[in-house]
Design a protein around this motif. Structure first.
Motif, PDB file in Angstrom:
ATOM      1  N   LEU B 277       4.257  -4.078 -62.333  1.00 37.83           N
ATOM      2  CA  LEU B 277       4.426  -5.500 -62.668  1.00 37.83           C
ATOM      3  C   LEU B 277       4.069  -6.316 -61.437  1.00 37.83           C
ATOM      4  CD1 LEU B 277       7.947  -5.601 -64.408  1.00 37.83           C
ATOM      5  CD2 LEU B 277       5.733  -5.926 -65.531  1.00 37.83           C
ATOM      6  N   THR B 278       3.399  -7.453 -61.648  1.00 41.20           N
ATOM      7  CA  THR B 278       3.198  -8.327 -60.496  1.00 41.20           C
ATOM      8  C   THR B 278       4.523  -9.022 -60.209  1.00 41.20           C
ATOM      9  OG1 THR B 278       2.635 -10.293 -61.763  1.00 41.20           O
ATOM     10  CG2 THR B 278       0.828  -8.788 -61.248  1.00 41.20           C
ATOM     11  N   VAL B 279       4.676  -9.478 -58.984  1.00 39.34           N
ATOM     12  CA  VAL B 279       5.918 -10.160 -58.618  1.00 39.34           C
ATOM     13  C   VAL B 279       6.072 -11.433 -59.465  1.00 39.34           C
ATOM     14  CG1 VAL B 279       4.988 -11.458 -56.639  1.00 39.34           C
ATOM     15  CG2 VAL B 279       7.364 -10.744 -56.626  1.00 39.34           C
ATOM     16  N   HIS B 280       4.955 -12.011 -59.855  1.00 42.31           N
ATOM     17  CA  HIS B 280       4.989 -13.178 -60.727  1.00 42.31           C
ATOM     18  C   HIS B 280       5.541 -12.808 -62.115  1.00 42.31           C
ATOM     19  CE1 HIS B 280       3.809 -17.013 -62.493  1.00 42.31           C
ATOM     20  NE2 HIS B 280       3.286 -16.329 -63.497  1.00 42.31           N
ATOM     21  N   ASP B 281       5.033 -11.714 -62.680  1.00 44.91           N
ATOM     22  CA  ASP B 281       5.559 -11.231 -63.966  1.00 44.91           C
ATOM     23  C   ASP B 281       7.063 -10.998 -63.894  1.00 44.91           C
ATOM     24  OD1 ASP B 281       3.012 -11.205 -64.978  1.00 44.91           O
ATOM     25  OD2 ASP B 281       2.733  -9.032 -64.735  1.00 44.91           O
ATOM     26  N   VAL B 282       7.483 -10.416 -62.790  1.00 43.31           N
ATOM     27  CA  VAL B 282       8.910 -10.113 -62.629  1.00 43.31           C
ATOM     28  C   VAL B 282       9.735 -11.397 -62.708  1.00 43.31           C
ATOM     29  CG1 VAL B 282      10.672  -9.219 -61.048  1.00 43.31           C
ATOM     30  CG2 VAL B 282       8.507  -8.007 -61.302  1.00 43.31           C
ATOM     31  N   SER B 283       9.278 -12.428 -62.006  1.00 38.94           N
ATOM     32  CA  SER B 283       9.972 -13.718 -62.047  1.00 38.94           C
ATOM     33  C   SER B 283      10.118 -14.224 -63.472  1.00 38.94           C
ATOM     34  CB  SER B 283       9.190 -14.778 -61.259  1.00 38.94           C
ATOM     35  OG  SER B 283       9.318 -14.546 -59.905  1.00 38.94           O
ATOM     36  N   GLU B 284       9.017 -14.134 -64.207  1.00 37.75           N
ATOM     37  CA  GLU B 284       9.017 -14.612 -65.589  1.00 37.75           C
ATOM     38  C   GLU B 284      10.021 -13.832 -66.440  1.00 37.75           C
ATOM     39  OE1 GLU B 284       7.011 -17.238 -66.836  1.00 37.75           O
ATOM     40  OE2 GLU B 284       6.844 -17.534 -64.656  1.00 37.75           O
ATOM     41  N   ILE B 285      10.005 -12.524 -66.265  1.00 39.32           N
ATOM     42  CA  ILE B 285      10.911 -11.668 -67.043  1.00 39.32           C
ATOM     43  C   ILE B 285      12.370 -11.977 -66.706  1.00 39.32           C
ATOM     44  CG2 ILE B 285      11.690  -9.264 -67.373  1.00 39.32           C
ATOM     45  CD1 ILE B 285       8.693  -8.467 -66.963  1.00 39.32           C
ATOM     46  N   GLU B 293      16.688 -17.081 -61.450  1.00 37.18           N
ATOM     47  CA  GLU B 293      15.573 -17.587 -60.639  1.00 37.18           C
ATOM     48  C   GLU B 293      15.494 -16.765 -59.352  1.00 37.18           C
ATOM     49  OE1 GLU B 293      13.349 -20.083 -61.008  1.00 37.18           O
ATOM     50  OE2 GLU B 293      14.098 -21.001 -62.877  1.00 37.18           O
ATOM     51  N   MET B 294      14.309 -16.217 -59.065  1.00 33.23           N
ATOM     52  CA  MET B 294      14.134 -15.450 -57.832  1.00 33.23           C
ATOM     53  C   MET B 294      13.528 -16.350 -56.750  1.00 33.23           C
ATOM     54  SD  MET B 294      15.229 -12.381 -57.941  1.00 33.23           S
ATOM     55  CE  MET B 294      16.574 -12.816 -59.068  1.00 33.23           C
ATOM     56  N   PRO B 295      13.735 -15.999 -55.476  1.00 36.93           N
ATOM     57  CA  PRO B 295      13.010 -16.728 -54.426  1.00 36.93           C
ATOM     58  C   PRO B 295      11.508 -16.599 -54.695  1.00 36.93           C
ATOM     59  CG  PRO B 295      14.178 -14.795 -53.520  1.00 36.93           C
ATOM     60  CD  PRO B 295      14.569 -14.927 -54.943  1.00 36.93           C
ATOM     61  N   GLU B 296      10.743 -17.634 -54.389  1.00 34.80           N
ATOM     62  CA  GLU B 296       9.311 -17.664 -54.702  1.00 34.80           C
ATOM     63  C   GLU B 296       8.581 -16.409 -54.199  1.00 34.80           C
ATOM     64  OE1 GLU B 296       7.853 -19.728 -56.697  1.00 34.80           O
ATOM     65  OE2 GLU B 296       5.879 -18.801 -56.365  1.00 34.80           O
ATOM     66  N   GLU B 328       2.650 -14.991 -47.634  1.00 34.59           N
ATOM     67  CA  GLU B 328       3.745 -15.379 -46.714  1.00 34.59           C
ATOM     68  C   GLU B 328       4.895 -14.370 -46.705  1.00 34.59           C
ATOM     69  OE1 GLU B 328       2.479 -17.182 -49.121  1.00 34.59           O
ATOM     70  OE2 GLU B 328       3.996 -18.147 -50.380  1.00 34.59           O
ATOM     71  N   ASN B 329       4.944 -13.509 -47.717  1.00 31.15           N
ATOM     72  CA  ASN B 329       6.021 -12.520 -47.742  1.00 31.15           C
ATOM     73  C   ASN B 329       5.579 -11.129 -47.296  1.00 31.15           C
ATOM     74  OD1 ASN B 329       7.696 -14.506 -48.689  1.00 31.15           O
ATOM     75  ND2 ASN B 329       7.422 -13.979 -50.844  1.00 31.15           N
ATOM     76  N   ARG B 330       4.382 -11.018 -46.779  1.00 33.57           N
ATOM     77  CA  ARG B 330       3.921  -9.699 -46.327  1.00 33.57           C
ATOM     78  C   ARG B 330       3.460  -9.779 -44.876  1.00 33.57           C
ATOM     79  NH1 ARG B 330       6.005  -6.197 -50.044  1.00 33.57           N
ATOM     80  NH2 ARG B 330       4.404  -4.600 -49.859  1.00 33.57           N
ATOM     81  N   PRO B 331       3.454  -8.634 -44.177  1.00 36.42           N
ATOM     82  CA  PRO B 331       3.067  -8.635 -42.764  1.00 36.42           C
ATOM     83  C   PRO B 331       1.597  -9.024 -42.557  1.00 36.42           C
ATOM     84  CG  PRO B 331       4.118  -6.548 -43.384  1.00 36.42           C
ATOM     85  CD  PRO B 331       3.876  -7.294 -44.639  1.00 36.42           C
ATOM     86  N   MET B 332       1.287  -9.378 -41.347  1.00 39.31           N
ATOM     87  CA  MET B 332      -0.016  -9.947 -40.980  1.00 39.31           C
ATOM     88  C   MET B 332      -1.185  -8.987 -41.189  1.00 39.31           C
ATOM     89  SD  MET B 332       2.004  -8.786 -38.436  1.00 39.31           S
ATOM     90  CE  MET B 332       2.019  -7.709 -37.007  1.00 39.31           C
ATOM     91  N   VAL B 368      -7.681 -10.958 -36.848  1.00 39.57           N
ATOM     92  CA  VAL B 368      -7.284 -11.925 -35.815  1.00 39.57           C
ATOM     93  C   VAL B 368      -6.859 -13.245 -36.483  1.00 39.57           C
ATOM     94  CG1 VAL B 368      -8.140 -13.341 -33.902  1.00 39.57           C
ATOM     95  CG2 VAL B 368      -8.629 -10.880 -33.974  1.00 39.57           C
ATOM     96  N   ALA B 369      -7.624 -13.671 -37.477  1.00 36.46           N
ATOM     97  CA  ALA B 369      -7.287 -14.911 -38.191  1.00 36.46           C
ATOM     98  C   ALA B 369      -5.913 -14.794 -38.852  1.00 36.46           C
ATOM     99  CB  ALA B 369      -8.360 -15.225 -39.233  1.00 36.46           C
ATOM    100  N   SER B 370      -5.636 -13.630 -39.413  1.00 39.96           N
ATOM    101  CA  SER B 370      -4.353 -13.427 -40.078  1.00 39.96           C
ATOM    102  C   SER B 370      -3.188 -13.448 -39.080  1.00 39.96           C
ATOM    103  CB  SER B 370      -4.378 -12.104 -40.850  1.00 39.96           C
ATOM    104  OG  SER B 370      -3.137 -11.864 -41.466  1.00 39.96           O
ATOM    105  N   PHE B 371      -3.411 -12.855 -37.913  1.00 40.67           N
ATOM    106  CA  PHE B 371      -2.382 -12.904 -36.858  1.00 40.67           C
ATOM    107  C   PHE B 371      -2.103 -14.359 -36.478  1.00 40.67           C
ATOM    108  CE2 PHE B 371      -1.087  -8.824 -34.779  1.00 40.67           C
ATOM    109  CZ  PHE B 371      -1.619  -7.971 -35.721  1.00 40.67           C
ATOM    110  N   ARG B 372      -3.194 -15.132 -36.298  1.00 36.40           N
ATOM    111  CA  ARG B 372      -3.030 -16.547 -35.912  1.00 36.40           C
ATOM    112  C   ARG B 372      -2.294 -17.329 -36.982  1.00 36.40           C
ATOM    113  NH1 ARG B 372      -9.051 -17.501 -33.418  1.00 36.40           N
ATOM    114  NH2 ARG B 372      -8.747 -16.073 -31.658  1.00 36.40           N
ATOM    115  N   GLU B 373      -2.657 -17.061 -38.224  1.00 33.05           N
ATOM    116  CA  GLU B 373      -2.024 -17.763 -39.339  1.00 33.05           C
ATOM    117  C   GLU B 373      -0.512 -17.542 -39.357  1.00 33.05           C
ATOM    118  OE1 GLU B 373      -2.791 -17.410 -44.017  1.00 33.05           O
ATOM    119  OE2 GLU B 373      -4.639 -17.285 -42.834  1.00 33.05           O
ATOM    120  N   LYS B 374      -0.107 -16.338 -38.919  1.00 33.80           N
ATOM    121  CA  LYS B 374       1.330 -16.029 -38.876  1.00 33.80           C
ATOM    122  C   LYS B 374       1.979 -16.528 -37.586  1.00 33.80           C
ATOM    123  CE  LYS B 374       1.924 -13.153 -42.570  1.00 33.80           C
ATOM    124  NZ  LYS B 374       2.972 -13.282 -43.606  1.00 33.80           N
TER     125      LYS B 374
END
Lengths: 430, 430
Positions: B277-285, B293-296, B328-332, B368-374
């Motif tokens: 299940l996608t995390v989005h599907d889980v929220s809906e279910i 309501e789950m955290p986004e 935003e909920n996963r590592p860089m 590198v871009a992902s590290f910077r973004e975090k």
């Protein structure tokens, strides 16, 4: 086109003559000869040569880039594999843009520090990779043999409140406001697991020594292959077990790592019986044959080398057990025998100590007395010592340093070469 | 007399009717009935009853002492083994003098803290010992399955100069004058080993989290079963691999630990396909079926339990993969997909997360871009980041928490029960 094609490994191409396959790996070599180019692609199973003709000829790619080539497998007598790939398409999956040294020569010409600084790259060299494949087999065989004998794999904490040997050479840190240490060995815990009724246990895990050594034989973090066995009849049984374990490990390497051994030009020693000498006998031999005086009841590294030489010359064995160390040179949990000696042993392999072992004290009163004799405060070892009030059987064990064993087997000059990311006084990266 | 007799294990006595044998183990029970006494001796294979008659009757020994009994094996219908020992001699090898709680009842009646404080003793109870025998099998099967697929067992350092997730929850210590950390995971190193050309690697080792949790689900030191694989075609391949690994692990437990499973009354789930299940599907279910309501883009532990319940009811599966977590909920190092999502997954087992996994970024600039973004300073990750200049293939992996898996499989309420010597905020001993 070809999008559904699964990856074929270099070695598997031999069985696919006439078929179109997709190969993925690293570019080992590039050669351009007019309107034909040759790429050698290396993957985890070996290498395959790809022939690029027509518009593919002259394809530009840095060595060590990741590449995908699709083409037909054809027979050839130009490569050792007996086949090559007539490429229909080729694409760079990820380019290499940094090459501190050339990894695709027959021998890797870089100093140890350079090799270790660029570990990911030096491991691309098949001789370096071979070290770690063989190391993995040694560990696999160790666990296989012991599991078959009913030993249970245990996991004991590396965060501890007391260093096993009670010495100063421990890393210390703050654990939620308490002083904690990194375990120097699983000694106390493996004994406790024997006492818990599991009887026969082994552990494969990191141990930590904050020793300020800077030698070719020491690592500050290394893998210890630990064994502990209950209801033993004596020290002999432990040496027998270690002999059999090592036999099995070496046989497994011969069976599984033939390619790697050939590459490294290593002949695995055949272990039959391992000679045993008391530390006293060793002193006498060194005095008589080499005019060397050893420290009382112990061997320094020169002594280890000389006695190994002597044993090799007189018996042919690469191994020798040194037994009956005096009490003052062994830890407080060692079972004493007579005349101030102990039921303990070291094992030397090609002149280097790779194991310490022995029978342990299993009676509470005797153990407390031994702690006191060494000047240790038993209050600091309460959890360990209390174990011996619960009814502990006669037991003993040993530990093999995996990097030392690997290094010795493969003739590596420095134990760091057998650690992917070694930790020493000066090295904390990569 | 009998001095040459080798030890016979309890289970082996079945095959020795009429023979004189020597049994060694712990005294589980003592019963005196006039001029006859019964001792039940427990060793690592099981239990055997010893009958003491004549002058041996009334033999005094504390339960849990270590004992040796020599006698003749005779058939009986009084014991489940079908045999017992008519003792000719019996002696205490090491007495037990401390018994904080009774370990020889059918159920161990002691609180968790008490069990953990006296681990050596609580492990004497066969139900507790069973946990660790099954844990050992899970780990054995994990390595067997992966080794057969060509994965190489690696050993990476736990002393590091940078925590993998870059967070604050790391234990810090002084390493010869430099600041060092205990590795939170082998993440960087396992990726580096894939990049080194080994392609497929696994590690079984301790990881360290300085998290100030005090829950039934967290340990500050635990065993992580880590896998990393190069040349993957996508995240699906990783979930397939994990499904197959778990299948093999569970089958091996069924095969090897039948006794332990019976004792614990555990039925091992049959794994076929694991629902996704996608995390989005889980929220809906959760919204639709449970008004929660789950955290986004994430799940809290209540959500994990509810979705597991839902999946169990609708599909029968004890497992569910949750996929497509937002960036935003996963590592860089997580490979992004579209719309701010990632190619990542968690695996829940009976409502508890036992795995995080996913595809990783393999291109230097993107990483590198992902590290910077975090908001991370790439200079602190130089060694890791430089790897990606060397040509790194598409890759990904996952890690299974061994104690969580064991606890879930065996229905243990607290993950500490699956650790021999757990480390938590308040516990640093034994």
């Amino acid at each position: 086109m070809y999008t559904n094609l699964k990856r074929t490994l270099a070695k598997e191409c031999v069985k696919k003559v006439g078929e179109t396959v997709k190969v993925q790996g690293w570019v080992k070599k590039v050669r351009h000869l007019g309107n034909i180019s040759f790429l050698v692609i290396r993957d985890r199973t070996g290498e395959i040569q790809c022939v690029l003709e027509g518009e593919l000829a002259g394809f530009i790619v840095e060595t060590e880039s990741v590449i995908e080539a699709i083409g037909e497998v054809v027979s050839t007598n130009q490569t050792s594999l007996g086949v090559e790939l007539l490429s229909k398409s080729v694409k760079v999956m990820n380019k290499n843009s940094l090459l501190p040294f050339e990894v695709n020569k027959k021998e890797l010409k870089a100093g140890l520090e350079n090799l270790l600084n660029h570990r990911v790259l030096s491991l691309r060299h098949e001789k370096i990779a071979s070290i770690f494949k063989i190391k993995a087999t040694l560990e696999e065989a160790f666990r296989e043999y012991l599991t078959d004998l009913g030993f249970i794999r245990i996991f004991t904490p590396k965060i501890v409140s007391q260093g096993a040997e009670g010495g100063a050479n421990v890393f210390t840190f703050n654990y939620f406001g308490k002083e904690a240490f990194l375990a120097q060995s699983p000694q106390f815990y493996k004994q406790m697991m024997v006492a818990s009724g599991l009887e026969r246990v082994f552990e494969i895990g990191a141990v930590y020594r904050a020793e300020e050594h800077n030698s070719s034989r020491h690592l500050n973090e290394y893998i210890s292959l630990d064994v502990e066995m209950g209801f033993i009849e004596g020290c002999e049984e432990l040496m027998e077990l270690e002999t059999e374990v090592l036999k099995y490990m070496f046989e497994k390497v011969k069976e599984k790592n033939e390619n790697e051994l050939n590459l490294l030009k290593i002949e695995v020693p055949i272990i039959t019986e391992i000679p045993k000498l008391t530390v006293h006998d060793v002193s006498e031999i060194l005095k008589k044959h080499y005019k060397k005086e050893m420290p009382e009841g112990d061997l320094n590294s020169e002594g280890e080398k000389l006695i190994a030489k002597y044993i090799k010359e007189t018996t042919g064995s690469e191994f020798v057990f040194i037994t009956e160390y005096p009490k003052e040179n062994r830890p407080m949990y060692t079972m004493p025998s007579e005349n101030g000696l102990t039921k303990s042993f070291d094992l030397l392999f090609k002149g280097l100590e790779i194991t310490s072992g022995g029978e342990r004290i299993h009676e509470y009163e005797m153990l407390v007395a031994s702690f006191r004799e060494k000047g240790l405060n038993e209050e600091n070892f309460e959890n360990y010592l209390n174990t011996f009030k619960y009814g502990v059987p006669p037991h003993g064990g040993f530990a093999i340093g995996l990097e030392r064993l690997t290094a010795r087997l493969l003739g590596l000059m420095n134990v760091r070469e057998a650690s992917a990311f070694p930790r020493d006084m000066n090295r904390l990266t990569p």
